[in-house]
Design an enzyme around this catalytic site. Structure first.
Site, PDB file in Angstrom:
ATOM      1  N   ASP A  39       0.805  -1.218   0.000  1.00  4.48           N
ATOM      2  CA  ASP A  39       0.000   0.000   0.000  1.00  4.48           C
ATOM      3  C   ASP A  39       0.840   1.270   0.000  1.00  4.48           C
ATOM      4  OD1 ASP A  39       0.913  -0.552   2.532  1.00  4.48           O
ATOM      5  OD2 ASP A  39      -0.913   0.043   3.561  1.00  4.48           O
ATOM      6  N   TYR A  45       9.893   4.202   3.054  1.00  3.54           N
ATOM      7  CA  TYR A  45      10.930   3.304   3.574  1.00  3.54           C
ATOM      8  C   TYR A  45      12.334   3.732   3.165  1.00  3.54           C
ATOM      9  CZ  TYR A  45       7.554   0.038   5.464  1.00  3.54           C
ATOM     10  OH  TYR A  45       6.562  -0.526   6.221  1.00  3.54           O
TER      11      TYR A  45
END
Length: 460
Positions: free
Chosen positions: A173, A251
């Protein structure tokens, strides 16, 4: 048609069920039966109770939904007759995540579960299980499509393609969440924007926001207020985003600000705090305990816990960036379950959709080999997910992709051959591990923390 969830006692399963119930209000929903399978029967019993309460709430407003739920006792029973298999397993449970984090932190490197040393350890333990699942699917449900959400998602998807070919699609997602936030920052309707995104899972960049015939990303990068109005803008800072000329997946904070994040984690632990894995262990144990003891309150307990979990997501990174708060719109769900539903509708109803998913590259992303699983926009329909050709990555982006993909390949080689040398190379060549000596300590530490690794990696 039947959807089987492997990891059916997982905390996020009610999100999938909620999305299926919403879809069931439309004519001809693609999924009419949901089958849960889990190796922890006490957890799946709690989740089943929550699903029943979701169903009752739906029935009170919309009438009886055309969706049944049952629990399978064995993996074979769960797989037979399935049209879609959703793989969301966690090898070693949340306790394994704690050990992944702690071994890395003890060696002086980041221990996130999908990034760096922790991700390598998690991958080494998970690849054999994922391959076994793929073999079971190929034998018992050869016509099924597999949607993978098991982490590290890109690595695990690539491992399973060796058995299933292109009948497996990895989902995440993060890319769509980034795209939606960026579009909203410009006042655009995300549903009407095409996202130019490319990279690997948890290692990609949004390079374009195409709306009304032009790329609006330069407008966003030039607008300080808009650029810092959403999470990634505040995490990375406007100056760095302009230097990149792109918006990184959240990330990438572990790569671009590794030192700051590691220092923030160290401060947290020194003050008596806990790692993310330790937080989740306590939170999940308490949730499942209370929900089993108070089944009438199971849904409310789940919703409260889900909210707390979302609020504390990547908290160390957000503190390292100066105390970035999550936006309210990102706390209500609507992430990976919507991606999963979109993939299922596209395949089972042959409704073509343009989705960012993880598939074999097949020449779509220049500079990356054809069999490497990448995360790029794809056209998804009844024939599966076909990656769309995208522009090349910038040299600095491609260098990072090559480095991390090489690590993933070493992990796959290590599992396939049992080679500890290949595992050592995986640790030593990862961009977030700064020393071969540290890599050896990591390998030794994980072999001690996870005795099963000695069976997976018996030696050279």
């Amino acid at each position: 048609m039947r959807l089987t969830i492997l990891g059916g006692g997982g905390f996020r399963v009610p999100l999938i069920h909620r999305a299926l119930l919403a879809d069931a209000r439309h004519p001809d929903p693609p999924i009419t039966e949901l089958v849960l399978f889990d190796t922890a029967p006490e957890r799946v019993a709690v989740i089943r109770t929550i699903l029943e309460q979701q169903r009752e709430a739906h029935r009170a407003v919309y009438g009886e939904p055309p969706l049944t739920v049952r629990v399978a006792d064995t993996l074979d029973e769960a797989l037979r007759g399935s049209a879609i298999v959703f793989s969301a397993v966690r090898v070693g449970g949340a306790e394994g995540r704690v050990r992944d984090e702690r071994v890395a932190l003890a060696a002086g490197v980041l221990g996130q579960e999908t990034v760096g040393a922790g991700g390598i350890s998690y991958g080494l333990r998970t690849v054999p299980v994922a391959v076994a699942i793929a073999q079971h699917v190929a034998r018992l449900a050869p016509q099924a499509w597999v949607i993978n959400f098991t982490n590290p998602a890109g690595l695990i998807t690539e491992a399973m393609t060796q058995i299933l070919g292109d009948r497996i699609i990895g989902i995440c997602d993060s890319p769509v969440g980034l795209g939606r936030r960026a579009a909203r920052a410009l006042g655009l309707d995300p549903a009407r924007v095409h996202f130019d995104y490319a990279g690997l899972n948890h290692l990609g960049w949004l390079r374009g926001l195409h709306a009304d015939g032009r790329n609006r990303l330069p407008d966003l990068l030039a607008d300080e207020a808009a650029l810092t109005s959403f999470e990634e803008g505040r995490l990375f800072g406007a100056a760095w985003l302009r230097a990149l000329g792109a918006l990184p997946n959240e990330y990438l904070h572990y790569y671009y600000l590794a030192r700051e994040t590691r220092e923030e984690i160290a401060r947290t632990l020194a003050a008596g705090g806990h790692t993310r894995g330790e937080q989740l262990v306590v939170q999940q144990k308490e949730f499942y305990r209370l929900a089993a003891a108070r089944p009438r309150d199971a849904y409310d307990l789940w919703e409260q816990t889900r909210r707390e979990r979302e609020e504390t997501y990547m908290a160390d990174n957000r503190r390292a960036a100066g105390g970035v708060e999550r936006d309210e719109a990102d706390l209500d769900g609507g992430g990976y379950e919507q991606v999963a539903l979109a993939v299922m509708r596209a395949i089972l109803r042959d409704e073509p959709a343009r989705l960012i998913v993880n598939v074999r590259n097949r020449g779509a992303l220049p500079g990356v080999d054809a069999d490497a699983v990448v995360e790029v926009p794809c056209l998804v329909d009844a024939s599966g997910a076909r990656p769309l050709a995208v522009d090349p990555l910038a040299p600095h982006q491609l260098a990072l992709v090559h480095a991390v993909k090489a690590v993933e390949r070493e992990v796959l080689h290590a599992v396939r051959t049992g080679s500890r040398t290949a595992a050592l190379r995986a640790f030593a060549t990862h961009p977030l591990v700064d020393s071969v000596a540290v890599a050896q300590r990591l390998l030794d530490g994980y072999l001690q923390a996870f005795p099963e690794l000695a069976r997976i990696l018996p030696g050279d």
